[in-house]
Write a protein that holds these residues in place. Structure first.
Motif, mmCIF file in Angstrom:
data_model
loop_
_atom_site.group_PDB
_atom_site.id
_atom_site.type_symbol
_atom_site.label_atom_id
_atom_site.label_comp_id
_atom_site.label_asym_id
_atom_site.label_seq_id
_atom_site.Cartn_x
_atom_site.Cartn_y
_atom_site.Cartn_z
ATOM 1 N N SER A 13 -6.243 5.171 -21.221
ATOM 2 C CA SER A 13 -5.047 5.997 -21.390
ATOM 3 C C SER A 13 -3.831 5.358 -20.722
ATOM 4 C CB SER A 13 -5.279 7.407 -20.828
ATOM 5 O OG SER A 13 -5.170 7.415 -19.427
ATOM 6 N N LEU A 14 -2.673 5.530 -21.347
ATOM 7 C CA LEU A 14 -1.425 5.002 -20.798
ATOM 8 C C LEU A 14 -1.191 5.545 -19.393
ATOM 9 C CD1 LEU A 14 0.900 5.353 -23.921
ATOM 10 C CD2 LEU A 14 -0.273 3.311 -23.105
ATOM 11 N N TYR A 15 -1.466 6.833 -19.224
ATOM 12 C CA TYR A 15 -1.308 7.512 -17.937
ATOM 13 C C TYR A 15 -2.070 6.772 -16.836
ATOM 14 C CZ TYR A 15 -2.550 11.194 -14.526
ATOM 15 O OH TYR A 15 -2.788 11.906 -13.394
ATOM 16 N N GLU A 16 -3.350 6.487 -17.073
ATOM 17 C CA GLU A 16 -4.178 5.805 -16.081
ATOM 18 C C GLU A 16 -3.680 4.391 -15.815
ATOM 19 O OE1 GLU A 16 -8.203 5.988 -17.492
ATOM 20 O OE2 GLU A 16 -8.337 8.142 -17.194
ATOM 21 N N GLN A 17 -3.221 3.712 -16.857
ATOM 22 C CA GLN A 17 -2.745 2.340 -16.694
ATOM 23 C C GLN A 17 -1.463 2.273 -15.879
ATOM 24 O OE1 GLN A 17 -3.196 -0.329 -20.202
ATOM 25 N NE2 GLN A 17 -3.963 1.522 -21.214
ATOM 26 N N VAL A 18 -0.566 3.216 -16.077
ATOM 27 C CA VAL A 18 0.685 3.232 -15.312
ATOM 28 C C VAL A 18 0.397 3.579 -13.855
ATOM 29 C CG1 VAL A 18 2.972 4.290 -15.071
ATOM 30 C CG2 VAL A 18 2.090 3.760 -17.349
ATOM 31 N N ILE A 19 -0.475 4.547 -13.627
ATOM 32 C CA ILE A 19 -0.841 4.905 -12.253
ATOM 33 C C ILE A 19 -1.472 3.702 -11.553
ATOM 34 C CG2 ILE A 19 -2.494 6.254 -10.880
ATOM 35 C CD1 ILE A 19 -1.745 8.656 -12.547
ATOM 36 N N TYR A 20 -2.375 3.028 -12.227
ATOM 37 C CA TYR A 20 -3.024 1.853 -11.638
ATOM 38 C C TYR A 20 -1.980 0.795 -11.280
ATOM 39 C CZ TYR A 20 -5.729 -2.377 -11.080
ATOM 40 O OH TYR A 20 -6.249 -3.547 -10.577
ATOM 41 N N ALA A 21 -1.058 0.505 -12.188
ATOM 42 C CA ALA A 21 -0.040 -0.519 -11.941
ATOM 43 C C ALA A 21 0.853 -0.143 -10.760
ATOM 44 C CB ALA A 21 0.797 -0.738 -13.199
ATOM 45 N N ALA A 22 1.210 1.133 -10.656
ATOM 46 C CA ALA A 22 2.052 1.588 -9.545
ATOM 47 C C ALA A 22 1.293 1.470 -8.221
ATOM 48 C CB ALA A 22 2.506 3.026 -9.774
ATOM 49 N N MET A 26 2.098 -0.911 -4.866
ATOM 50 C CA MET A 26 2.230 -0.381 -3.508
ATOM 51 C C MET A 26 1.262 -1.072 -2.556
ATOM 52 S SD MET A 26 2.565 3.654 -4.339
ATOM 53 C CE MET A 26 3.592 4.190 -5.697
ATOM 54 N N ILE A 27 0.031 -1.256 -2.985
ATOM 55 C CA ILE A 27 -0.997 -1.854 -2.130
ATOM 56 C C ILE A 27 -0.718 -3.334 -1.885
ATOM 57 C CG2 ILE A 27 -3.446 -2.498 -2.059
ATOM 58 C CD1 ILE A 27 -3.941 0.235 -3.486
ATOM 59 N N SER A 28 -0.225 -4.038 -2.890
ATOM 60 C CA SER A 28 0.032 -5.471 -2.749
ATOM 61 C C SER A 28 1.322 -5.760 -1.994
ATOM 62 C CB SER A 28 0.084 -6.135 -4.125
ATOM 63 O OG SER A 28 1.249 -5.718 -4.823
ATOM 64 N N GLN A 30 4.335 -5.188 -3.180
ATOM 65 C CA GLN A 30 5.438 -5.376 -4.121
ATOM 66 C C GLN A 30 6.424 -4.212 -4.002
ATOM 67 O OE1 GLN A 30 3.971 -5.913 -8.082
ATOM 68 N NE2 GLN A 30 5.986 -6.141 -8.978
ATOM 69 N N MET A 31 5.908 -3.026 -3.721
ATOM 70 C CA MET A 31 6.735 -1.851 -3.442
ATOM 71 C C MET A 31 6.369 -1.392 -2.036
ATOM 72 S SD MET A 31 6.521 0.298 -6.988
ATOM 73 C CE MET A 31 7.759 1.469 -6.431
ATOM 74 N N ARG A 32 7.371 -1.185 -1.221
ATOM 75 C CA ARG A 32 7.141 -0.801 0.179
ATOM 76 C C ARG A 32 7.620 0.620 0.447
ATOM 77 N NH1 ARG A 32 5.660 -5.545 2.316
ATOM 78 N NH2 ARG A 32 6.636 -7.459 1.664
ATOM 79 N N SER A 33 7.209 1.121 1.593
ATOM 80 C CA SER A 33 7.616 2.452 2.017
ATOM 81 C C SER A 33 9.139 2.588 1.950
ATOM 82 C CB SER A 33 7.131 2.676 3.455
ATOM 83 O OG SER A 33 7.555 3.919 3.912
ATOM 84 N N ASN A 34 9.597 3.717 1.413
ATOM 85 C CA ASN A 34 11.012 4.061 1.248
ATOM 86 C C ASN A 34 11.713 3.338 0.098
ATOM 87 O OD1 ASN A 34 11.085 5.977 3.399
ATOM 88 N ND2 ASN A 34 11.126 4.257 4.814
ATOM 89 N N ASP A 35 11.011 2.474 -0.634
ATOM 90 C CA ASP A 35 11.604 1.870 -1.831
ATOM 91 C C ASP A 35 11.786 2.951 -2.882
ATOM 92 O OD1 ASP A 35 11.607 -0.671 -0.772
ATOM 93 O OD2 ASP A 35 9.977 -1.443 -2.031
ATOM 94 N N PRO A 36 12.871 2.909 -3.634
ATOM 95 C CA PRO A 36 13.042 3.904 -4.700
ATOM 96 C C PRO A 36 12.019 3.699 -5.804
ATOM 97 C CG PRO A 36 14.800 2.268 -4.761
ATOM 98 C CD PRO A 36 13.979 1.968 -3.543
ATOM 99 N N LEU A 124 -3.483 -11.456 -4.593
ATOM 100 C CA LEU A 124 -2.673 -10.272 -4.310
ATOM 101 C C LEU A 124 -2.200 -10.232 -2.852
ATOM 102 C CD1 LEU A 124 -4.685 -7.628 -6.342
ATOM 103 C CD2 LEU A 124 -2.468 -8.623 -6.911
ATOM 104 N N GLY A 125 -2.312 -11.342 -2.164
ATOM 105 C CA GLY A 125 -1.785 -11.427 -0.813
ATOM 106 C C GLY A 125 -2.745 -11.031 0.279
#
Length: 142
Positions: A13-22, A26-28, A30-36, A124-125
């Motif tokens: 499902s698209l829903y699951e794929q977008v959640i996984y990517a987000a 965050m875990i890698s 690429q997006m940090r705390s307080n990023d929009p 993934l760092g």
């Protein structure tokens, strides 16, 4: 612009794929705390998904504590809560079982799984990839 990439695959499902990517972003780091985090409208437009699906993604990530909504600012990446090693590893139980089932179905041996996971971890760092495997002191069968 979306601060993470989604590679849409058929059968998931698209829903699951977008959640996984987000989550991956965050875990890698690429997006940090307080990023929009992108708005529902931006997610929908950029990913070419239904606005209801985009809303469901944001709502799920907020409910999971990965995003926060701040008045006058919008949705931002939350501070990831501290947890024990045991709690964190239990979160992956289902995914690890899926990996093992698929590997066995494809005839992939345990050492190859270790090496593949280590390569992804490093890409993934991840730090400190140990030389552990069934033939290097791990718990797998020889």
């Amino acid at each position: 612009m979306i601060p993470f990439r989604v590679h849409f695959r058929p059968g998931v499902s698209l829903y699951e794929q977008v959640i996984y990517a987000a989550k991956k972003a965050m875990i890698s780091g690429q997006m940090r705390s307080n990023d929009p985090f992108p708005s529902v409208r931006t997610l929908s437009r950029e990913l070419k998904i239904n606005p209801n699906t985009a809303h469901k993604v944001v709502a799920h990530l907020v409910a999971a504590g990965l995003l926060e909504t701040r008045p006058g600012i919008g949705t931002v990446v939350a501070e990831l809560p501290g947890s024990t090693k045991s709690e964190r590893t239990q979160l992956l139980g289902y995914e690890i079982e899926q990996l093992v089932v698929e590997a066995k179905k494809l005839g992939i041996d345990l050492q190859d799984i270790f090496e593949s996971v280590a390569a992804h971890w490093k890409r993934l760092g991840g730090q400190g990839v140990p030389a552990v495997g069934p033939d290097r002191g791990g718990r797998g069968k020889p």
